[in-house]
Design a protein around this motif. Structure first.
Motif, PDB file in Angstrom:
ATOM      1  N   ARG A 150     -55.115 -18.468  38.973  1.00  0.00           N
ATOM      2  CA  ARG A 150     -54.262 -17.314  38.853  1.00  0.00           C
ATOM      3  C   ARG A 150     -52.986 -17.266  39.838  1.00  0.00           C
ATOM      4  NH1 ARG A 150     -59.145 -15.730  40.816  1.00  0.00           N
ATOM      5  NH2 ARG A 150     -59.028 -14.558  42.742  1.00  0.00           N
ATOM      6  N   THR A 151     -52.099 -16.409  39.523  1.00  0.00           N
ATOM      7  CA  THR A 151     -50.993 -16.064  40.575  1.00  0.00           C
ATOM      8  C   THR A 151     -51.604 -15.361  41.706  1.00  0.00           C
ATOM      9  OG1 THR A 151     -49.324 -16.432  38.949  1.00  0.00           O
ATOM     10  CG2 THR A 151     -48.688 -15.118  40.806  1.00  0.00           C
ATOM     11  N   ILE A 152     -51.186 -15.581  42.917  1.00  0.00           N
ATOM     12  CA  ILE A 152     -51.455 -14.734  44.177  1.00  0.00           C
ATOM     13  C   ILE A 152     -50.218 -14.228  44.900  1.00  0.00           C
ATOM     14  CG2 ILE A 152     -52.622 -15.053  46.637  1.00  0.00           C
ATOM     15  CD1 ILE A 152     -54.362 -17.055  45.012  1.00  0.00           C
ATOM     16  N   GLU A 153     -50.105 -12.831  45.047  1.00  0.00           N
ATOM     17  CA  GLU A 153     -48.925 -12.490  45.488  1.00  0.00           C
ATOM     18  C   GLU A 153     -49.054 -11.832  46.883  1.00  0.00           C
ATOM     19  OE1 GLU A 153     -47.066  -9.926  42.341  1.00  0.00           O
ATOM     20  OE2 GLU A 153     -46.550 -11.726  41.311  1.00  0.00           O
ATOM     21  N   THR A 154     -50.356 -11.524  47.154  1.00  0.00           N
ATOM     22  CA  THR A 154     -50.631 -10.523  48.493  1.00  0.00           C
ATOM     23  C   THR A 154     -51.934 -11.249  49.280  1.00  0.00           C
ATOM     24  OG1 THR A 154     -52.251  -9.212  47.330  1.00  0.00           O
ATOM     25  CG2 THR A 154     -50.242  -8.481  47.237  1.00  0.00           C
ATOM     26  N   VAL A 155     -51.926 -10.791  50.623  1.00  0.00           N
ATOM     27  CA  VAL A 155     -52.999 -11.361  51.230  1.00  0.00           C
ATOM     28  C   VAL A 155     -54.272 -10.828  50.686  1.00  0.00           C
ATOM     29  CG1 VAL A 155     -54.001 -10.934  53.458  1.00  0.00           C
ATOM     30  CG2 VAL A 155     -51.436 -11.018  53.393  1.00  0.00           C
ATOM     31  N   ASP A 156     -54.555  -9.629  50.314  1.00  0.00           N
ATOM     32  CA  ASP A 156     -55.909  -9.437  49.851  1.00  0.00           C
ATOM     33  C   ASP A 156     -56.203 -10.222  48.793  1.00  0.00           C
ATOM     34  OD1 ASP A 156     -55.827  -7.200  51.231  1.00  0.00           O
ATOM     35  OD2 ASP A 156     -55.523  -5.493  49.946  1.00  0.00           O
ATOM     36  N   GLU A 157     -55.232 -10.513  47.866  1.00  0.00           N
ATOM     37  CA  GLU A 157     -55.463 -11.362  46.550  1.00  0.00           C
ATOM     38  C   GLU A 157     -56.024 -12.670  46.995  1.00  0.00           C
ATOM     39  OE1 GLU A 157     -52.344  -9.268  43.410  1.00  0.00           O
ATOM     40  OE2 GLU A 157     -52.057 -11.146  44.238  1.00  0.00           O
ATOM     41  N   ALA A 158     -55.126 -13.153  48.302  1.00  0.00           N
ATOM     42  CA  ALA A 158     -55.538 -14.498  48.698  1.00  0.00           C
ATOM     43  C   ALA A 158     -57.051 -14.553  49.221  1.00  0.00           C
ATOM     44  CB  ALA A 158     -54.406 -14.854  49.910  1.00  0.00           C
ATOM     45  N   VAL A 159     -57.483 -13.418  49.849  1.00  0.00           N
ATOM     46  CA  VAL A 159     -58.648 -13.246  50.499  1.00  0.00           C
ATOM     47  C   VAL A 159     -59.869 -13.470  49.307  1.00  0.00           C
ATOM     48  CG1 VAL A 159     -60.304 -11.581  51.823  1.00  0.00           C
ATOM     49  CG2 VAL A 159     -57.957 -12.163  52.674  1.00  0.00           C
ATOM     50  N   VAL A 160     -59.606 -12.577  48.425  1.00  0.00           N
ATOM     51  CA  VAL A 160     -60.434 -12.831  47.294  1.00  0.00           C
ATOM     52  C   VAL A 160     -60.636 -14.213  46.784  1.00  0.00           C
ATOM     53  CG1 VAL A 160     -60.931 -11.923  44.790  1.00  0.00           C
ATOM     54  CG2 VAL A 160     -60.086 -10.317  46.505  1.00  0.00           C
ATOM     55  N   ALA A 161     -59.274 -14.834  46.729  1.00  0.00           N
ATOM     56  CA  ALA A 161     -59.491 -16.106  45.975  1.00  0.00           C
ATOM     57  C   ALA A 161     -60.322 -17.236  47.223  1.00  0.00           C
ATOM     58  CB  ALA A 161     -58.007 -16.557  45.751  1.00  0.00           C
ATOM     59  N   CYS A 162     -59.972 -16.909  48.320  1.00  0.00           N
ATOM     60  CA  CYS A 162     -60.745 -17.865  49.399  1.00  0.00           C
ATOM     61  C   CYS A 162     -62.249 -17.492  49.245  1.00  0.00           C
ATOM     62  CB  CYS A 162     -60.190 -17.471  50.946  1.00  0.00           C
ATOM     63  SG  CYS A 162     -58.503 -18.165  51.154  1.00  0.00           S
ATOM     64  N   ARG A 163     -62.414 -16.215  49.147  1.00  0.00           N
ATOM     65  CA  ARG A 163     -64.143 -16.038  48.949  1.00  0.00           C
ATOM     66  C   ARG A 163     -64.596 -16.696  47.809  1.00  0.00           C
ATOM     67  NH1 ARG A 163     -64.039 -11.129  52.401  1.00  0.00           N
ATOM     68  NH2 ARG A 163     -64.027 -12.223  54.471  1.00  0.00           N
ATOM     69  N   GLU A 164     -63.752 -16.819  46.638  1.00  0.00           N
ATOM     70  CA  GLU A 164     -64.485 -17.542  45.627  1.00  0.00           C
ATOM     71  C   GLU A 164     -64.531 -19.023  45.875  1.00  0.00           C
ATOM     72  OE1 GLU A 164     -61.571 -16.816  42.649  1.00  0.00           O
ATOM     73  OE2 GLU A 164     -62.052 -14.588  42.338  1.00  0.00           O
ATOM     74  N   LEU A 165     -63.556 -19.602  46.617  1.00  0.00           N
ATOM     75  CA  LEU A 165     -63.819 -20.941  46.840  1.00  0.00           C
ATOM     76  C   LEU A 165     -65.080 -21.293  47.769  1.00  0.00           C
ATOM     77  CD1 LEU A 165     -60.061 -22.012  47.680  1.00  0.00           C
ATOM     78  CD2 LEU A 165     -61.782 -22.992  45.954  1.00  0.00           C
ATOM     79  N   ILE A 166     -65.363 -20.067  48.840  1.00  0.00           N
ATOM     80  CA  ILE A 166     -66.368 -20.193  49.853  1.00  0.00           C
ATOM     81  C   ILE A 166     -67.790 -20.316  48.870  1.00  0.00           C
ATOM     82  CG2 ILE A 166     -67.472 -19.201  51.623  1.00  0.00           C
ATOM     83  CD1 ILE A 166     -64.807 -18.280  52.657  1.00  0.00           C
ATOM     84  N   ARG A 167     -67.813 -19.486  47.960  1.00  0.00           N
ATOM     85  CA  ARG A 167     -69.072 -19.949  47.100  1.00  0.00           C
ATOM     86  C   ARG A 167     -69.261 -21.180  46.577  1.00  0.00           C
ATOM     87  NH1 ARG A 167     -67.421 -14.351  45.761  1.00  0.00           N
ATOM     88  NH2 ARG A 167     -66.476 -14.682  44.275  1.00  0.00           N
ATOM     89  N   ARG A 168     -68.329 -22.095  46.474  1.00  0.00           N
ATOM     90  CA  ARG A 168     -68.392 -23.350  46.037  1.00  0.00           C
ATOM     91  C   ARG A 168     -68.971 -24.116  47.022  1.00  0.00           C
ATOM     92  NH1 ARG A 168     -63.079 -25.342  42.811  1.00  0.00           N
ATOM     93  NH2 ARG A 168     -64.263 -27.229  42.922  1.00  0.00           N
ATOM     94  N   GLY A 169     -68.906 -23.706  48.272  1.00  0.00           N
ATOM     95  CA  GLY A 169     -69.467 -24.722  49.470  1.00  0.00           C
ATOM     96  C   GLY A 169     -68.778 -24.623  50.964  1.00  0.00           C
ATOM     97  N   PRO A 170     -67.297 -24.458  50.859  1.00  0.00           N
ATOM     98  CA  PRO A 170     -66.738 -24.429  52.123  1.00  0.00           C
ATOM     99  C   PRO A 170     -66.994 -23.364  52.948  1.00  0.00           C
ATOM    100  CG  PRO A 170     -64.963 -24.845  50.565  1.00  0.00           C
ATOM    101  CD  PRO A 170     -66.280 -24.682  49.799  1.00  0.00           C
ATOM    102  N   GLN A 171     -66.990 -23.255  54.365  1.00  0.00           N
ATOM    103  CA  GLN A 171     -67.413 -22.449  55.170  1.00  0.00           C
ATOM    104  C   GLN A 171     -66.187 -21.644  55.619  1.00  0.00           C
ATOM    105  OE1 GLN A 171     -69.840 -24.096  58.149  1.00  0.00           O
ATOM    106  NE2 GLN A 171     -71.107 -25.287  57.084  1.00  0.00           N
ATOM    107  N   VAL A 172     -65.269 -22.209  55.550  1.00  0.00           N
ATOM    108  CA  VAL A 172     -64.116 -21.598  56.001  1.00  0.00           C
ATOM    109  C   VAL A 172     -62.551 -22.015  55.051  1.00  0.00           C
ATOM    110  CG1 VAL A 172     -63.439 -23.496  57.689  1.00  0.00           C
ATOM    111  CG2 VAL A 172     -62.137 -21.122  57.998  1.00  0.00           C
ATOM    112  N   VAL A 173     -61.685 -21.111  54.813  1.00  0.00           N
ATOM    113  CA  VAL A 173     -60.478 -21.701  54.209  1.00  0.00           C
ATOM    114  C   VAL A 173     -59.398 -21.195  54.879  1.00  0.00           C
ATOM    115  CG1 VAL A 173     -59.273 -21.529  51.969  1.00  0.00           C
ATOM    116  CG2 VAL A 173     -61.883 -21.453  51.807  1.00  0.00           C
ATOM    117  N   CYS A 174     -58.382 -22.124  55.334  1.00  0.00           N
ATOM    118  CA  CYS A 174     -57.349 -21.637  55.878  1.00  0.00           C
ATOM    119  C   CYS A 174     -56.189 -21.898  54.959  1.00  0.00           C
ATOM    120  CB  CYS A 174     -57.157 -22.500  56.912  1.00  0.00           C
ATOM    121  SG  CYS A 174     -58.213 -22.205  58.383  1.00  0.00           S
ATOM    122  N   VAL A 175     -55.392 -20.798  54.622  1.00  0.00           N
ATOM    123  CA  VAL A 175     -54.205 -21.014  53.613  1.00  0.00           C
ATOM    124  C   VAL A 175     -53.129 -20.902  54.511  1.00  0.00           C
ATOM    125  CG1 VAL A 175     -53.279 -19.965  51.356  1.00  0.00           C
ATOM    126  CG2 VAL A 175     -55.432 -19.445  51.917  1.00  0.00           C
TER     127      VAL A 175
END
Length: 283
Positions: A150-175
């Motif tokens: 999906r499209t991401i336009e704000t920091v809040d939306e990016a944080v939510v997307a990163c947390r979704e990735l973290i549920r797949r396995g990574p411990q930290v996501v740096c955008v």
């Protein structure tokens, strides 16, 4: 001494891939084992280059050779960057598994580079495979959108997307180069998210006539080195942004295109201008 196996392309002239990552990590006091997936005369944005890639079996052979002499157990982290084929992606997956089987404390930090000439099918395969084996992930804004679907336009939306990735396995996501409609146009954002933390840091956007190549690799390299040296996620992010900003400033002030890594090496090791991070949590 911490040891990083860095799996990235190499350019003879200029700074991209391992040519942008190895020296900064060494300058920070981390030992680097460069595994060069390609060797080119220069990076592809010049429009002309010479050189070739190595095949996946040779990548595996090189790592097996390190294991044969008993040194693979000393590998603390695997850093992977641009991969030019599905077979190279599969090779990295197997290399990470081999390293972790030898040293269970080792971790994998990946920069999922897309849109750099490998082709859409390779990009899709990369985004499917790499997040599931990475302990740390450093996507660009565009890669994060592809991963999130999906499209991401704000920091809040990016944080939510990163947390979704973290549920797949990574411990930290740096955008990297996060685009936020609420941020000033003359600033560049870098966001670091874990299961329970989210930190945002900014630096100046310099008006380059053409943007330098290798900034993504430089960013990942510094972050990995600082984390291996014991920094918290916040402090590692601050050091990374401060050092990258110093390199970009030196490059812009010199009127150059290739990153001024050597000129800015003292700021890589100990940035004179420290750029602080702040909490970027969703409500």
């Amino acid at each position: 001494m911490k040891n990083v196996l860095s799996i990235q392309p190499h350019v003879v002239f200029g700074h991209a891939g391992n040519s942008a990552a190895v020296f900064p990590m060494q300058r920070l006091g981390v030992n680097v084992w460069p595994l060069e997936t390609m060797q080119f005369s220069n990076h592809m944005q010049y429009g002309h280059w010479a050189g070739s890639a190595i095949d996946a079996p040779q990548m595996a052979e090189l790592v097996e050779g390190i294991g044969t002499i008993g040194m693979l157990r000393r590998c603390d982290a695997v850093l992977s960057g641009y991969l030019g084929s599905t077979s190279q992606i599969d090779a990295v997956v197997e290399i990470v598994r081999t390293v972790k089987a030898t040293n269970p404390a080792a971790w994998h930090f990946a920069t999922p580079v897309i849109g750099a000439g490998a082709g859409s099918s390779v990009d899709e395969y990369l985004l499917e495979k790499i997040p599931d084996i990475a302990d740390g992930l450093a996507p660009t804004h565009d890669a994060l959108q592809k991963l999130a679907g999906r499209t991401i336009e704000t920091v809040d939306e990016a944080v939510v997307a990163c947390r979704e990735l973290i549920r797949r396995g990574p411990q930290v996501v740096c955008v990297k180069q996060l685009r936020d409609r609420n941020s000033p146009a003359d600033r560049i954002n870098l966001l670091a998210v874990t299961h329970d933390e989210a930190w945002l840091c900014q630096h100046t956007r310099y008006p380059f006539a053409r943007q330098p190549v290798g900034v993504a690799e430089l960013t990942s390299a510094i972050f990995v080195a600082r984390r291996l040296l014991g920094d918290t996620v916040r402090t590692a992010l601050e050091h990374t942004v401060s050092a990258v900003h110093a390199v970009l400033k030196a490059t812009f002030d010199a009127g150059r295109y290739e990153l001024e890594l050597v000129a800015a090496q003292d700021d890589i090791a100990k940035p004179r201008e420290w750029l602080g991070a702040w909490l970027a949590e969703t409500a």
